[in-house]
Design a protein around this motif. Structure first.
Motif, short mmCIF file in Angstrom:
data_model
loop_
_atom_site.label_atom_id
_atom_site.label_comp_id
_atom_site.label_asym_id
_atom_site.label_seq_id
_atom_site.Cartn_x
_atom_site.Cartn_y
_atom_site.Cartn_z
N LEU A 47 43.80 -14.19 -2.96
CA LEU A 47 45.12 -13.78 -3.45
C LEU A 47 45.37 -12.29 -3.22
CD1 LEU A 47 45.42 -15.70 -6.85
CD2 LEU A 47 46.78 -16.09 -4.79
N ALA A 48 44.33 -11.48 -3.40
CA ALA A 48 44.49 -10.03 -3.30
C ALA A 48 44.30 -9.50 -1.89
CB ALA A 48 43.51 -9.35 -4.25
N ARG A 49 44.08 -10.39 -0.93
CA ARG A 49 43.86 -10.00 0.47
C ARG A 49 42.66 -9.08 0.61
NH1 ARG A 49 49.29 -9.32 -0.57
NH2 ARG A 49 50.75 -10.73 0.49
N GLY A 50 41.64 -9.33 -0.18
CA GLY A 50 40.44 -8.52 -0.13
C GLY A 50 39.30 -9.27 0.50
N HIS A 51 38.29 -8.54 0.91
CA HIS A 51 37.11 -9.13 1.52
C HIS A 51 36.00 -9.23 0.48
CE1 HIS A 51 39.32 -8.50 5.19
NE2 HIS A 51 39.36 -7.21 4.96
N LEU A 52 35.13 -10.21 0.65
CA LEU A 52 34.14 -10.52 -0.37
C LEU A 52 32.74 -10.52 0.23
CD1 LEU A 52 34.02 -11.45 -3.40
CD2 LEU A 52 33.93 -13.78 -2.53
N LEU A 53 31.82 -9.85 -0.46
CA LEU A 53 30.41 -9.84 -0.09
C LEU A 53 29.64 -10.62 -1.14
CD1 LEU A 53 28.07 -8.80 1.70
CD2 LEU A 53 28.01 -6.74 0.26
N VAL A 54 28.92 -11.65 -0.71
CA VAL A 54 28.18 -12.53 -1.61
C VAL A 54 26.69 -12.33 -1.38
CG1 VAL A 54 27.85 -14.90 -2.39
CG2 VAL A 54 30.08 -14.20 -1.51
N MET A 136 38.74 -5.15 9.26
CA MET A 136 38.74 -5.36 7.82
C MET A 136 39.72 -4.43 7.11
SD MET A 136 34.68 -5.99 6.99
CE MET A 136 34.97 -6.15 5.23
N GLN A 137 39.88 -3.21 7.61
CA GLN A 137 40.76 -2.25 6.96
C GLN A 137 42.19 -2.34 7.47
OE1 GLN A 137 40.19 -0.37 4.39
NE2 GLN A 137 42.23 0.53 4.39
N LEU A 155 40.83 -12.92 6.04
CA LEU A 155 39.81 -12.49 5.08
C LEU A 155 38.43 -12.64 5.67
CD1 LEU A 155 41.94 -14.55 3.12
CD2 LEU A 155 40.98 -12.84 1.58
N VAL A 156 37.57 -11.71 5.33
CA VAL A 156 36.17 -11.76 5.73
C VAL A 156 35.33 -12.00 4.48
CG1 VAL A 156 34.21 -10.48 6.68
CG2 VAL A 156 36.49 -10.24 7.70
N MET A 157 34.51 -13.03 4.53
CA MET A 157 33.55 -13.28 3.46
C MET A 157 32.16 -13.25 4.08
SD MET A 157 35.30 -16.12 0.98
CE MET A 157 36.94 -15.81 0.27
N ALA A 158 31.34 -12.36 3.56
CA ALA A 158 30.01 -12.15 4.13
C ALA A 158 28.93 -12.53 3.12
CB ALA A 158 29.84 -10.69 4.55
N THR A 159 27.80 -12.98 3.63
CA THR A 159 26.65 -13.29 2.78
C THR A 159 25.48 -12.42 3.20
OG1 THR A 159 25.75 -15.05 4.20
CG2 THR A 159 27.43 -15.68 2.57
N MET A 180 36.17 -5.70 -1.07
CA MET A 180 36.82 -5.54 -2.37
C MET A 180 35.83 -5.76 -3.50
SD MET A 180 40.04 -7.65 -4.01
CE MET A 180 41.30 -6.58 -3.32
N MET A 181 35.00 -6.81 -3.39
CA MET A 181 34.05 -7.14 -4.44
C MET A 181 32.73 -7.57 -3.83
SD MET A 181 36.35 -9.30 -7.20
CE MET A 181 37.03 -10.41 -5.95
#
Length: 349
Positions: A47-54, A136-137, A155-159, A180-181
């Motif tokens: 929703l926030a158009r942010g990228h996530l690192l898991v 990403m930016q 969106l990029v989601m990384a592990t 983002m998080m």
């Protein structure tokens, strides 16, 4: 103030609600058992158009959760398996010489997708990780002299695996700050693990697509309309500022442990994520608890600890938790703002 993880009210029938996202979570949970916090943060990032690192140890379904989410929201999904022999062109693309035409042609890389999974991102060297900085930016990639925009939504989601050092490379600070998080995934409970094993013994149920990319874009716009009181913005600024100067919030003992604190990008992302969480919880306005609930995930990866802290095995989470506890929540009355206030804020942003 305590709220359920996901609550969808309908204050007005003419605005979009988060119900499609509830259906998305339902589909993902057909595959993923537990991990409610991870799934919620994934939706907030969308929703926030942010990228996530898991981050989590192997075998906790990090990759499977992201793949299931991609199948549920539709769009183009690409998985990039980061390995030590990867080069930047394998990620963003390159120019290829065509002998028949005598001209160079651009071959776009897998990063041109709606949802990109950077699997085990810390297994590639820094030069490959840095290939993601621009896209990403700025949501664009420059190849040669030409610039190519990324698809929308993007969106990029990384592990990454936190326990192995052999064959891994630390993420550059500029790369980490683009996320983002950062969400840490823990082990499931005994009942959840029982269900996991039971499901794996049968035929897994395929995740159904419940959304289209344009529908997700409309939900993102609806989340953008959530009202954020200036007091919440000030609260986010105080939290980020306290990571740079802990003495400002009465924690001088933490100063020796932190070399660099969070940048203003942390304040921005905390407010954007809080706005998305408020929409997910069914409100037209954000409350301070929305920002507080996400502060740890937004700040934990942005601290650069001192050598003294590293020698003492200090966990950044402990520092951030101390700061969150030291900064009081602003006293804001939870109410739906006037339409004029919302329109004024949207004009400023």
């Amino acid at each position: 103030m305590t709220e359920p993880e996901t609550r969808v009210d309908s204050p007005s029938s003419d605005r979009l609600t988060a119900r499609p996202l509830e259906q998305t979570l339902y589909e993902v949970k057909k595959t993923i058992v537990g991990q409610d916090e991870l799934l919620q943060k994934m939706i907030v990032a969308l929703l926030a158009r942010g990228h996530l690192l898991v981050e989590g140890v192997p075998g906790l379904a990090k990759t499977l959760a992201i793949k299931a989410l991609a199948e549920a929201i539709g769009g183009v999904f690409q998985r990039i398996q980061f390995t030590p022999d990867l080069v930047p062109a394998d990620v963003v693309g390159t120019r290829i010489y065509n002998q028949q035409s005598g001209e160079f042609q651009v071959s776009l890389g897998p990063v041109f997708a709606n949802l990109v999974l950077a699997d085990e991102i810390n297994r590639a060297p820094a030069k490959v990780q840095s290939a993601l900085l621009e896209v990403m930016q700025e949501r664009q990639v420059t190849i040669g002299r030409e610039t190519y925009p990324s698809p929308k939504p993007f969106l990029v989601m990384a592990t990454q695996n936190p326990i192995e050092s052999e064959g891994t490379y630390p993420l550059p600070e500029a790369q980490v700050d683009r996320f983002m998080m950062k969400v840490k995934v823990g082990y499931p409970s005994a009942p959840e693990e029982f269900v996991v094993v039971e499901r794996m013994m049968g035929i897994g149920e395929k995740t159904q697509k419940v959304m289209e990319p344009d529908q997700l874009a409309r939900l993102q716009e609806a989340a953008d309309a959530i009202y954020v009181d200036p007091g919440i913005i000030q609260y986010a600024v105080r939290l980020a500022g306290a990571t740079r100067s802990p003495a400002l919030v009465g924690l001088p003992d933490l100063t020796r442990l932190v070399t660099f604190g969070a940048s203003p990008r942390a304040s921005i992302n905390m407010v954007l994520a809080a706005r998305a969480l408020a929409f997910l919880r069914g409100r037209e306005y954000a409350i301070p608890e929305d920002a507080r609930d996400l502060a740890l995930d937004v700040l934990r990866h942005r601290l650069v600890l001192s050598y003294e802290a590293l020698a003492d095995n200090v966990d950044p989470d402990d520092i951030v938790r101390s700061i969150i506890a030291a900064v009081p929540l602003p006293d804001i009355q939870a109410r739906v703002p006037d339409r004029e206030q919302v329109q004024w804020q949207q004009t400023r942003t």
